[in-house]
Each structure stands twice: as C-alpha cells, then as structure tokens.
Scaffold this active site. Structure first.
Site, mmCIF file in Angstrom:
data_model
loop_
_atom_site.group_PDB
_atom_site.id
_atom_site.type_symbol
_atom_site.label_atom_id
_atom_site.label_comp_id
_atom_site.label_asym_id
_atom_site.label_seq_id
_atom_site.Cartn_x
_atom_site.Cartn_y
_atom_site.Cartn_z
ATOM 1 N N THR A 30 0.826 -1.210 0.000
ATOM 2 C CA THR A 30 0.000 0.000 0.000
ATOM 3 C C THR A 30 0.858 1.258 0.000
ATOM 4 O OG1 THR A 30 -2.197 0.652 0.767
ATOM 5 C CG2 THR A 30 -0.475 0.741 2.390
ATOM 6 N N LYS A 62 -8.798 3.304 2.687
ATOM 7 C CA LYS A 62 -7.843 3.134 3.783
ATOM 8 C C LYS A 62 -7.695 4.395 4.635
ATOM 9 C CE LYS A 62 -5.415 0.022 0.682
ATOM 10 N NZ LYS A 62 -4.187 -0.203 -0.105
ATOM 11 N N GLY A 74 -5.161 7.231 8.384
ATOM 12 C CA GLY A 74 -4.923 6.290 7.302
ATOM 13 C C GLY A 74 -4.076 5.134 7.797
ATOM 14 N N SER A 158 4.592 0.191 1.286
ATOM 15 C CA SER A 158 5.681 -0.180 0.380
ATOM 16 C C SER A 158 5.977 0.899 -0.647
ATOM 17 C CB SER A 158 5.342 -1.492 -0.334
ATOM 18 O OG SER A 158 4.129 -1.367 -1.041
ATOM 19 N N CYS A 193 5.506 1.108 -7.502
ATOM 20 C CA CYS A 193 5.201 0.059 -6.520
ATOM 21 C C CYS A 193 4.089 -0.847 -7.054
ATOM 22 C CB CYS A 193 4.778 0.693 -5.194
ATOM 23 S SG CYS A 193 4.260 -0.522 -3.958
ATOM 24 N N THR A 196 0.620 -0.865 -5.243
ATOM 25 C CA THR A 196 -0.104 0.408 -5.183
ATOM 26 C C THR A 196 -0.814 0.636 -6.509
ATOM 27 O OG1 THR A 196 1.520 1.356 -3.655
ATOM 28 C CG2 THR A 196 0.128 2.896 -4.859
#
Length: 212
Positions: A30, A62, A74, A158, A193, A196
């Site tokens: 995430t 989130k 978050g 991440s 990422c 993501t």
C-alpha cells in the site's frame, strides 16, 4: 505472517525503511501519504488489497475521518486490525477532547503494552489541521520534519518511500498546493510500486482562520 487483510505490504516509517513486527511478520503493501502545506493538510491512499501475490480488491478505502470529521487517519496493514485501532484512537480523542498529540501517545502506550493490541498488524498516520503523526505498535509516535516555510510530509507502506521522494521534490521546487502534491506523488508511487494502484482516496482538512 498471518494471511489476513492487507498481507502483501512493506511496513515502513516516513524514511521508507521497513520495520519488523516481530516473529517474521511484516506489512508489505500500500501507499499512504499525508502532505501539509499552508493552511491545508491532505491525506491520500491507494485502494489495492493484496493477499500474497493476488489482488483481492482495487477500491478499498484506507482513510477515515474521526472525531466529528476533525481528524484524518490512514493505515497500512491488516484491515480488521486497522479498524480496531481507529475505534480505539477515536475513543482516545473523545477522552482527551480532540488533543491529537495526547491521544496518539496514549494509544501508542496501550498498543505497545497490551498483550492483545500487540498482535495488531498495522501502521497509522493521523492528522488534524495543525499536526501530523505516525503511530506504530512498538510505541513510536513520530512527527515529520518541517519544511522551510512550513509544511511536512509523512508516508507509510511499500510505496511510501517513492511517494515521499516525489512529494519532497515538489514541495521544495514548486508552488503546488497540498492536494496537487499528494496527487502527483501518488501517481508516481503507483507507477513504481506493484502493490499500489491508481484508485486513490483523498481527504482534506483546512485550518480555521482566527479572526482578530
């Protein structure tokens, strides 16, 4: 590592360095970013939910508004664990009349010392119009370094290090506002990422102007 919630995410502080949760458990995916500039603070998070190497959902939310929408929170980590922590944090906000710093410290103390809470796998970023903090189960309560002229950036997940690097460059070299910086930083993180995605949720708070 337990295969619950967002199990595919690197747990990171604002520096982007992963933290072990102990016993080989790590949060690995995430991206959540909080950007503060001027009188505005914006929090953004992607919507990807990963189970191992599988994308289970792409539109998870989130970020939550707490304490009568006056506080943003978050998370990166297990969804169920994060919602449990949100509830406890909101209870602390009620107990301490919305004092973000005191509430964060008290939650971090409980999280570190309580046997049940210590098992919760998540990192939180919390913010009100005046302060941003990162909380972890190891008792960390971290505030971002301020930028010249004000403002600050905090990230977890991440993709957090990529988002932070992009946001820092934009903060130092452009006049973009907090929302624009968050949008561009999340786009860059999502391109790098694999945990993501581009389905990003944004929440914003504005500091009230005190009239003379």
């Amino acid at each position: 590592m337990r295969e619950t919630g967002l199990t595919g995410v690197d747990r990171q502080l604002a520096t982007g360095h992963p933290l072990d949760l102990g016993e080989g458990r790590r949060i690995r995916s995430t991206t959540v970013i909080c950007v503060r500039r001027g009188d505005r603070v914006v929090m953004a998070a992607d919507g990807q939910v990963s189970l191992g190497a599988t994308v289970m959902k792409g539109s998870a939310k989130k970020i939550r508004r707490l304490y009568n929408d006056k506080v943003l929170a978050g998370f990166a980590g297990s969804t169920a664990d994060a919602f449990s922590l949100f509830s406890r944090f909101e209870a602390k906000l009620e107990q301490y009349a919305g004092n973000l710093g005191r509430s964060a410290v008290e939650l971090a103390k409980d999280w570190r010392t309580d046997k049940m809470l210590r098992q919760l796998e998540a990192l939180l970023i919390v913010a009100d119009p005046h302060q941003t903090l990162m909380l972890s189960g190891t008792g960390d309560v971290i505030e971002p370094d301020p930028f010249p002229g004000g403002g600050g950036i905090m990230t977890i997940g991440s993709g957090g290090s990529y988002a932070q690097a992009a946001a820092k460059a934009l903060m130092e070299n452009t006049d973009l506002d907090a929302r624009q910086i968050a949008e561009k930083a999340m786009k860059i993180a999502g391109e790098i990422c694999i945990y993501t995605n581009d389905q990003v949720t944004y929440e914003e708070l504005v500091a009230e102007t005190v009239k003379a």
